[in-house]
Design a protein around this motif. Structure first.
Motif, PDB file in Angstrom:
ATOM      1  N   GLU A 124       0.839  -1.195   0.000  1.00 27.68           N
ATOM      2  CA  GLU A 124       0.000   0.000   0.000  1.00 27.68           C
ATOM      3  C   GLU A 124       0.870   1.239   0.000  1.00 27.68           C
ATOM      4  OE1 GLU A 124      -2.544  -0.239   3.321  1.00 27.68           O
ATOM      5  OE2 GLU A 124      -3.670  -1.941   2.561  1.00 27.68           O
ATOM      6  N   PHE A 125       0.304   2.306  -0.534  1.00 29.49           N
ATOM      7  CA  PHE A 125       1.026   3.579  -0.565  1.00 29.49           C
ATOM      8  C   PHE A 125       0.204   4.638   0.134  1.00 29.49           C
ATOM      9  CE2 PHE A 125       1.572   7.690  -2.743  1.00 29.49           C
ATOM     10  CZ  PHE A 125       2.863   7.949  -2.333  1.00 29.49           C
ATOM     11  N   VAL A 126       0.841   5.402   1.003  1.00 28.25           N
ATOM     12  CA  VAL A 126       0.166   6.454   1.750  1.00 28.25           C
ATOM     13  C   VAL A 126       0.778   7.783   1.361  1.00 28.25           C
ATOM     14  CG1 VAL A 126      -0.396   7.356   4.026  1.00 28.25           C
ATOM     15  CG2 VAL A 126      -0.213   4.890   3.683  1.00 28.25           C
ATOM     16  N   ALA A 127      -0.032   8.699   0.871  1.00 31.44           N
ATOM     17  CA  ALA A 127       0.457  10.027   0.494  1.00 31.44           C
ATOM     18  C   ALA A 127       0.182  11.003   1.613  1.00 31.44           C
ATOM     19  CB  ALA A 127      -0.247  10.487  -0.782  1.00 31.44           C
TER      20      ALA A 127
ATOM     21  N   ASN B 278       5.345   8.799   1.588  1.00 30.90           N
ATOM     22  CA  ASN B 278       5.654   8.443   2.965  1.00 30.90           C
ATOM     23  C   ASN B 278       6.955   7.645   3.000  1.00 30.90           C
ATOM     24  OD1 ASN B 278       5.466   6.328   5.331  1.00 30.90           O
ATOM     25  ND2 ASN B 278       4.180   8.060   5.902  1.00 30.90           N
ATOM     26  N   VAL B 279       7.926   8.117   3.782  1.00 27.54           N
ATOM     27  CA  VAL B 279       9.282   7.542   3.714  1.00 27.54           C
ATOM     28  C   VAL B 279       9.332   6.145   4.315  1.00 27.54           C
ATOM     29  CG1 VAL B 279      11.698   7.886   4.320  1.00 27.54           C
ATOM     30  CG2 VAL B 279      10.288   9.846   3.767  1.00 27.54           C
ATOM     31  N   LEU B 280       8.556   5.879   5.397  1.00 28.30           N
ATOM     32  CA  LEU B 280       8.573   4.533   5.978  1.00 28.30           C
ATOM     33  C   LEU B 280       7.949   3.534   5.006  1.00 28.30           C
ATOM     34  CD1 LEU B 280       9.200   2.676   8.307  1.00 28.30           C
ATOM     35  CD2 LEU B 280       7.015   3.265   9.339  1.00 28.30           C
ATOM     36  N   THR B 281       6.816   3.908   4.390  1.00 28.39           N
ATOM     37  CA  THR B 281       6.197   3.029   3.394  1.00 28.39           C
ATOM     38  C   THR B 281       7.160   2.792   2.234  1.00 28.39           C
ATOM     39  OG1 THR B 281       4.043   3.951   3.976  1.00 28.39           O
ATOM     40  CG2 THR B 281       4.188   2.748   1.905  1.00 28.39           C
ATOM     41  N   HIS B 282       7.825   3.851   1.794  1.00 27.87           N
ATOM     42  CA  HIS B 282       8.814   3.742   0.710  1.00 27.87           C
ATOM     43  C   HIS B 282       9.966   2.817   1.116  1.00 27.87           C
ATOM     44  CE1 HIS B 282      11.905   4.890  -2.159  1.00 27.87           C
ATOM     45  NE2 HIS B 282      12.635   5.394  -1.187  1.00 27.87           N
TER      46      HIS B 282
ATOM     47  N   SER C  76      16.364  -0.596  -6.364  1.00 29.26           N
ATOM     48  CA  SER C  76      15.036  -0.698  -5.741  1.00 29.26           C
ATOM     49  C   SER C  76      14.521   0.675  -5.326  1.00 29.26           C
ATOM     50  CB  SER C  76      15.114  -1.618  -4.512  1.00 29.26           C
ATOM     51  OG  SER C  76      15.586  -2.886  -4.868  1.00 29.26           O
ATOM     52  N   ASP C  77      15.425   1.529  -4.853  1.00 28.27           N
ATOM     53  CA  ASP C  77      15.034   2.897  -4.487  1.00 28.27           C
ATOM     54  C   ASP C  77      14.495   3.634  -5.712  1.00 28.27           C
ATOM     55  OD1 ASP C  77      14.794   5.230  -2.958  1.00 28.27           O
ATOM     56  OD2 ASP C  77      16.779   5.908  -3.539  1.00 28.27           O
ATOM     57  N   ALA C  78      15.163   3.475  -6.842  1.00 28.67           N
ATOM     58  CA  ALA C  78      14.720   4.131  -8.085  1.00 28.67           C
ATOM     59  C   ALA C  78      13.387   3.569  -8.560  1.00 28.67           C
ATOM     60  CB  ALA C  78      15.783   3.966  -9.170  1.00 28.67           C
ATOM     61  N   ILE C  79      13.197   2.251  -8.438  1.00 30.30           N
ATOM     62  CA  ILE C  79      11.932   1.620  -8.864  1.00 30.30           C
ATOM     63  C   ILE C  79      10.777   2.147  -8.021  1.00 30.30           C
ATOM     64  CG2 ILE C  79      10.650  -0.553  -8.957  1.00 30.30           C
ATOM     65  CD1 ILE C  79      13.350  -1.922  -9.555  1.00 30.30           C
ATOM     66  N   SER C  80      10.970   2.173  -6.706  1.00 28.16           N
ATOM     67  CA  SER C  80       9.907   2.646  -5.816  1.00 28.16           C
ATOM     68  C   SER C  80       9.571   4.105  -6.062  1.00 28.16           C
ATOM     69  CB  SER C  80      10.331   2.436  -4.354  1.00 28.16           C
ATOM     70  OG  SER C  80       9.361   2.949  -3.469  1.00 28.16           O
TER      71      SER C  80
ATOM     72  N   ALA D 113       3.711   7.505  -7.099  1.00 29.95           N
ATOM     73  CA  ALA D 113       4.442   7.354  -5.843  1.00 29.95           C
ATOM     74  C   ALA D 113       4.882   8.688  -5.282  1.00 29.95           C
ATOM     75  CB  ALA D 113       5.653   6.440  -6.042  1.00 29.95           C
ATOM     76  N   ARG D 114       5.273   9.589  -6.164  1.00 21.39           N
ATOM     77  CA  ARG D 114       5.823  10.862  -5.693  1.00 21.39           C
ATOM     78  C   ARG D 114       5.109  12.045  -6.361  1.00 21.39           C
ATOM     79  NH1 ARG D 114      12.366  10.504  -4.893  1.00 21.39           N
ATOM     80  NH2 ARG D 114      12.298   9.075  -3.151  1.00 21.39           N
ATOM     81  N   ARG D 115       5.099  13.140  -5.630  1.00 17.82           N
ATOM     82  CA  ARG D 115       4.573  14.379  -6.169  1.00 17.82           C
ATOM     83  C   ARG D 115       5.658  15.443  -6.066  1.00 17.82           C
ATOM     84  NH1 ARG D 115       0.627  13.226  -2.448  1.00 17.82           N
ATOM     85  NH2 ARG D 115       1.108  15.081  -1.236  1.00 17.82           N
TER      86      ARG D 115
END
Length: 518
Positions: free
Chosen positions: A202-205, A333-337, A421-425, A431-433
């Motif tokens: 899940e992703f949380v913005a 969200n950095v923890l989710t990321h 993996s960081d780049a994929i996420s 994922a990002r704004r």
């Protein structure tokens, strides 16, 4: 009359004495009965004690028998295991002996081959000397025939080779890119699709503001307080800016520190529910909310470790990891990321046969420096690595954390997988704004890099900065040089800019001949 009175008195005395005697006799009888009962009780107690002693002796003998049986069974099992281990050792010794024989035969072959190679090398040296002598003779003959010195011929040859080299380089780049593209697509699609499919999460913005809903607009005045004392107290205790505007039945909390913002949000909600809003109550509620957040931070860190199955981590690292729950990066969200990066890194490591546990641990901790970089002038990767070093993390994990933005050299495959993996996420759609100003600066930076190359007439960043199209002067830049320029521009973008996903570099070269018939 006197005699009658004395007689009556005498009878009374005698009667009294007889009554007291009967009373004394009754008490003596009662005492005797009590003594009998006491004696019976002693006898009964003695019987109970004797019975208990007999039962305890019987139970102790039973326990002793069971213990002996257990010891005997354990002894038999141990003897069986020892026997199995001995058999395995004998088998391994036999295999080792066979391998030693094989190695000895191979060593003999290698030694004989080395002698042959030495003879071949000697023959090659002799041939090389003959070729050098022949080359000198040919050079002298060529100089005499062409009427050119060696240096003049060399310069002419180098000039020709430069032109050919540009062409050959362009052809080689195209051929290599085509082969690499085919192979990369084949392997990367399989590996990445497998890894990403396993790591769905899940992703949380989140944002840098929080909105607290109010039961009515009158509550705004109570939050402000007389002469603003309540709102000043809340802002001073939490370090958060409280914005009270025309928005109906709501106040806005603004802060880049997600932990402080969450403390303020909870405190205001508790004050609204309680109804008592004054500086003393505000301080009490803020302290209570801060303790709750501290507890939630530890729980968030422990939950992340539990979800990923990562054991053995220092409590200070767990606390810092939990704070990532209240930190965002580009709206992500950095923890989710971090959890997503850990899963992706572990899956990629499994596909490539690398250390999945190391990749997962490093992926989870790669952004831990983002909650420590407020007061330190360094990148979050370096800060995170130094922080982990203090609490005894493995050198491989520390290197992966510090290297995921290319600030130190990679020391393991797992470190490269964490960066991937960081780049994929980060590049996953949604994922990002980005803020408008950051977005515009990125587009300007792309165009500046492109126009800094000689022969570029204009450049345009399109597809929301995912592609840069460059128009070049065909009289200055050839087709072959355009291929090399595209490679150089892409490399310059990689070295100087930070961006999610990938950027396509397209160079357009066109020659037009125009004439008018009159």
């Amino acid at each position: 009359m006197l005699g009658v009175g004395l007689a009556i008195v005498g009878f009374a005395i005698i009667f009294s004495i007889m009554y007291k005697k009967s009373t004394i006799d009754k008490k003596i009888e009662e005492l005797n009965n009590l003594e009998d009962e006491k004696l019976k009780a002693k006898i009964k107690a003695k019987e109970i004690l004797e019975r208990a002693e007999k039962e305890s002796l019987a139970k102790s003998k039973e326990i002793e028998i069971k213990a002996k049986e257990t010891v005997y069974q354990m002894k038999e099992e141990a003897e069986k295991e020892i026997k199995i281990a001995k058999n395995e050792l004998l088998q391994k010794e036999g295999r080792l002996a066979k391998k030693e024989e094989t190695l000895e035969s191979k060593i003999e072959k290698v030694e004989s081959r080395a002698v042959e190679l030495e003879e071949i090398n000697q023959n090659l040296e002799n041939k090389k000397t003959e070729i050098e002598d022949l080359k000198k003779v040919q050079e002298e003959t060529l100089e005499r025939i062409s009427e050119m010195t060696r240096n003049e011929a060399k310069e002419m040859l180098i000039s020709k080779l430069k032109d050919d080299l540009v062409h050959e380089t362009a052809l080689a780049i195209r051929e290599y890119e085509n082969k690499l593209e085919d192979e990369k697509d084949r392997l990367s699609k399989r590996i990445l699709s497998t890894a990403i499919g396993k790591a769905s999460s899940e992703f949380v913005a989140d944002a840098t503001v929080s909105v607290v809903n109010l039961p009515n607009d009158e509550m705004k005045g109570r939050i402000i307080g007389r002469e603003g004392r309540n709102i000043r107290t809340i802002e001073a205790l939490t370090g958060v800016d409280i914005i009270i505007d025309d928005t109906p039945e709501a106040v806005v909390l603004s802060s880049f520190d997600g932990v402080k913002r969450e403390v303020a949000r909870r405190a205001i909600e508790k004050l609204i529910n309680d109804g008592r809003i004054h500086p003393g109550k505000i301080e009490e509620v803020v302290n209570k909310s801060r303790k709750e957040i501290d507890k939630d931070i530890i729980e968030a860190g422990e939950q992340a470790l539990l979800e990923l199955g990562i054991p053995g981590m220092h409590m200070e690292i767990i606390k810092t990891l939990g704070k990532l729950k209240y930190r965002t990066s580009y709206g992500q969200n950095v923890l989710t990321h971090s959890i997503e990066v850990a899963k992706l890194a572990a899956n990629l490591a499994a596909e490539l046969g690398a250390d999945t546990k190391l990749a997962k641990r490093a992926g989870l901790l790669h952004d831990v420096g983002k909650v420590l970089d407020h007061d330190i002038e360094a990148s979050h990767a370096i800060i995170g690595g130094e922080f982990l070093k203090k609490f005894g993390e493995k050198p491989a994990v520390i290197n992966a954390v510090m290297a995921h933005h290319n600030e130190v050299e990679f020391e393991s495959v797992e470190a490269i997988l964490v960066q991937a993996s960081d780049a994929i996420s980060a590049s996953r759609p949604g994922a990002r704004r980005e803020t408008l100003s950051t977005y515009l600066k990125r587009l300007e930076g792309l165009e500046e890099i492109a126009t800094s190359f000689d022969g570029v007439e204009s450049s345009y960043a399109i597809q929301a900065g995912r592609e840069i199209r460059i128009i070049i002067n065909p009289e200055i830049v050839s087709d072959d040089a355009a291929t090399k320029m595209a490679r150089d521009i892409a490399k310059r973008i990689e070295e100087t800019m930070q961006y999610p996903g990938q950027i396509k570099v397209t160079i357009l070269r066109e020659t037009r001949a125009v004439e008018y018939a009159k």
